[in-house]
Design an enzyme around this catalytic site. Structure first.
Site, PDB file in Angstrom:
ATOM      1  N   ARG A 138       0.852  -1.194   0.000  1.00  0.00           N
ATOM      2  CA  ARG A 138       0.000   0.000   0.000  1.00  0.00           C
ATOM      3  C   ARG A 138       0.878   1.231   0.000  1.00  0.00           C
ATOM      4  O   ARG A 138       1.745   1.364   0.865  1.00  0.00           O
ATOM      5  CB  ARG A 138      -0.848   0.041   1.282  1.00  0.00           C
ATOM      6  CG  ARG A 138      -2.010  -0.837   1.264  1.00  0.00           C
ATOM      7  CD  ARG A 138      -3.077  -0.440   2.234  1.00  0.00           C
ATOM      8  NE  ARG A 138      -2.676   0.129   3.512  1.00  0.00           N
ATOM      9  CZ  ARG A 138      -3.548   0.535   4.422  1.00  0.00           C
ATOM     10  NH1 ARG A 138      -4.843   0.443   4.175  1.00  0.00           N
ATOM     11  NH2 ARG A 138      -3.140   1.017   5.555  1.00  0.00           N
TER      12      ARG A 138
ATOM     13  N   THR B 146      -1.263   7.448  -0.512  1.00  0.00           N
ATOM     14  CA  THR B 146      -2.577   7.297  -1.166  1.00  0.00           C
ATOM     15  C   THR B 146      -3.362   6.100  -0.635  1.00  0.00           C
ATOM     16  O   THR B 146      -4.569   6.000  -0.856  1.00  0.00           O
ATOM     17  CB  THR B 146      -2.398   7.077  -2.685  1.00  0.00           C
ATOM     18  OG1 THR B 146      -1.702   5.833  -2.870  1.00  0.00           O
ATOM     19  CG2 THR B 146      -1.587   8.200  -3.318  1.00  0.00           C
TER      20      THR B 146
ATOM     21  N   ASP C  62       0.102  -3.354  12.064  1.00  0.00           N
ATOM     22  CA  ASP C  62       0.628  -3.711  10.743  1.00  0.00           C
ATOM     23  C   ASP C  62       0.972  -5.207  10.741  1.00  0.00           C
ATOM     24  O   ASP C  62       1.911  -5.646  11.405  1.00  0.00           O
ATOM     25  CB  ASP C  62       1.874  -2.881  10.443  1.00  0.00           C
ATOM     26  CG  ASP C  62       2.351  -3.093   9.014  1.00  0.00           C
ATOM     27  OD1 ASP C  62       2.446  -2.117   8.270  1.00  0.00           O
ATOM     28  OD2 ASP C  62       2.644  -4.261   8.651  1.00  0.00           O
TER      29      ASP C  62
ATOM     30  N   ASP D  27       4.593  -6.267   9.608  1.00  0.00           N
ATOM     31  CA  ASP D  27       5.614  -5.959  10.620  1.00  0.00           C
ATOM     32  C   ASP D  27       5.526  -6.910  11.801  1.00  0.00           C
ATOM     33  O   ASP D  27       6.547  -7.329  12.357  1.00  0.00           O
ATOM     34  CB  ASP D  27       5.445  -4.517  11.119  1.00  0.00           C
ATOM     35  CG  ASP D  27       5.992  -3.508  10.114  1.00  0.00           C
ATOM     36  OD1 ASP D  27       6.743  -3.912   9.208  1.00  0.00           O
ATOM     37  OD2 ASP D  27       5.658  -2.312  10.242  1.00  0.00           O
TER      38      ASP D  27
HETATM   39  C1  PRP Z   1      -1.167  -4.845   4.240  1.00  0.00           C
HETATM   40  C2  PRP Z   1      -1.988  -6.115   4.296  1.00  0.00           C
HETATM   41  C3  PRP Z   1      -2.744  -6.070   3.000  1.00  0.00           C
HETATM   42  C4  PRP Z   1      -3.008  -4.593   2.836  1.00  0.00           C
HETATM   43  C5  PRP Z   1      -4.422  -4.304   3.239  1.00  0.00           C
HETATM   44  O1  PRP Z   1      -0.057  -4.988   3.441  1.00  0.00           O
HETATM   45  O2  PRP Z   1      -1.197  -7.274   4.449  1.00  0.00           O
HETATM   46  O3  PRP Z   1      -2.039  -6.575   1.889  1.00  0.00           O
HETATM   47  O4  PRP Z   1      -2.104  -3.912   3.709  1.00  0.00           O
HETATM   48  O5  PRP Z   1      -4.742  -2.984   3.011  1.00  0.00           O
HETATM   49  P1  PRP Z   1      -5.817  -2.523   1.931  1.00  0.00           P
HETATM   50  O6  PRP Z   1      -7.002  -3.441   2.084  1.00  0.00           O
HETATM   51  O7  PRP Z   1      -6.121  -1.117   2.334  1.00  0.00           O
HETATM   52  O8  PRP Z   1      -5.194  -2.606   0.577  1.00  0.00           O
HETATM   53  P2  PRP Z   1       1.040  -3.824   3.265  1.00  0.00           P
HETATM   54  O9  PRP Z   1       0.693  -2.949   2.135  1.00  0.00           O
HETATM   55  O10 PRP Z   1       1.256  -3.158   4.602  1.00  0.00           O
HETATM   56  O11 PRP Z   1       2.320  -4.613   2.814  1.00  0.00           O
HETATM   57  P3  PRP Z   1       3.230  -5.680   3.599  1.00  0.00           P
HETATM   58  O12 PRP Z   1       2.410  -6.930   3.760  1.00  0.00           O
HETATM   59  O13 PRP Z   1       4.370  -5.868   2.663  1.00  0.00           O
HETATM   60  O14 PRP Z   1       3.619  -5.107   4.920  1.00  0.00           O
HETATM   61  N1  URA Z   2      -2.570  -3.258   6.733  1.00  0.00           N
HETATM   62  C1  URA Z   2      -2.304  -3.764   7.964  1.00  0.00           C
HETATM   63  O1  URA Z   2      -1.333  -4.534   8.132  1.00  0.00           O
HETATM   64  N2  URA Z   2      -3.084  -3.400   8.990  1.00  0.00           N
HETATM   65  C2  URA Z   2      -4.140  -2.579   8.848  1.00  0.00           C
HETATM   66  O2  URA Z   2      -4.838  -2.300   9.843  1.00  0.00           O
HETATM   67  C3  URA Z   2      -4.418  -2.074   7.574  1.00  0.00           C
HETATM   68  C4  URA Z   2      -3.624  -2.436   6.530  1.00  0.00           C
END
Ligand code: PRP
Ligand code: URA
Length: 215
Positions: free
Chosen positions: A110, A114, A206, A209
């Protein structure tokens, strides 16, 4: 106001074991090791539910007593498709149920400003059109990443798609269902809302993380 109760293709889990383990991963004092273990276990429990409609076919088998026909899973092997990174934490939980499953990967993150998904990787097992595909990601927040991942899979020919998330916000669930009404969506718990940073409330922070111990 959202009401998903009578929606076809949306399944919100109510099993007490799933709810108990979700409470453990919400807790900010739960460390990486325990967090990973719970995510894996929740994926197994949810997978058991999500795979209850896998097609069967009868084969001949010799028991110590006599010959009989008995069912096995039919068709091409299942494909598990985690959305990187956090979806990786759910893969082994489903592999525990279907050890022969193939695994594809979709890389999305994400954009911090944005909140829109940015694609960086897609590799799926072929022939993808003949497989039941289980897309996994612990979090469905705005729904942008989940919806985008399903679109990519469809563009590659995927047809029988299920989406599994541990926690969803109503906004994200509505978007994913609206964009892809044909897929089955399995949700461990439906949370209250998104905050101004598009994080799920109360959520678990997150997910990537917390699974990988980064920050
Ligand atoms: C997180 C999560 C989803 C996304 C959800 O990933 O694991 O993929 O956010 O958010 P959305 O429904 O608003 O799109 P992130 O983008 O943080 O990436 P990561 O798993 O690499 O930390
Ligand atoms: N991605 C995450 O990991 N946690 C949230 O709450 C939203 C997006």
């Amino acid at each position: 106001m959202y009401n998903f109760e009578n929606e076809d293709n949306i399944f919100i889990m109510d099993h007490p074991l799933i709810q108990h383990k979700i409470t453990q991963i919400r807790d900010k004092n739960t460390g990486t090791q325990q967090f990973r273990k719970c995510v894996e276990e929740i994926a197994t429990l949810m997978g058991y539910e999500a795979l209850r409609d896998l097609p069967l076919t009868d084969i001949d088998v010799e028991t110590p007593i006599e010959s009989t026909k008995s069912p096995v899973i039919a068709g091409k092997k299942l494909a598990i498709v985690p959305i990187l990174r956090a979806g990786l934490g759910m893969v082994s939980g489903i592999e525990a149920l279907v050890p022969t499953a193939k695994v594809g990967h979709i890389g999305l993150y994400r954009d911090p400003e944005t909140h829109k998904p940015v694609e960086y990787y897609c590799k799926l097992p072929s022939p993808i059109e003949l497989r039941t595909i289980v897309v996994v990601d612990p979090m469905l927040a705005t729904g942008g990443s989940g919806s985008d991942a399903v679109t990519q899979i469809k563009q590659h020919g995927g047809k029988h798609i299920k989406f599994m998330c541990i926690i969803a916000a109503p906004e994200g669930l509505e978007k994913l269902h609206k964009d892809h009404p044909d897929i089955q969506i399995y949700v461990g718990h439906l949370d209250r809302c998104l905050n101004e940073n598009a994080y799920i409330c109360p959520g678990l922070g997150d997910a990537g993380d917390r699974i990988f111990g980064t920050k």
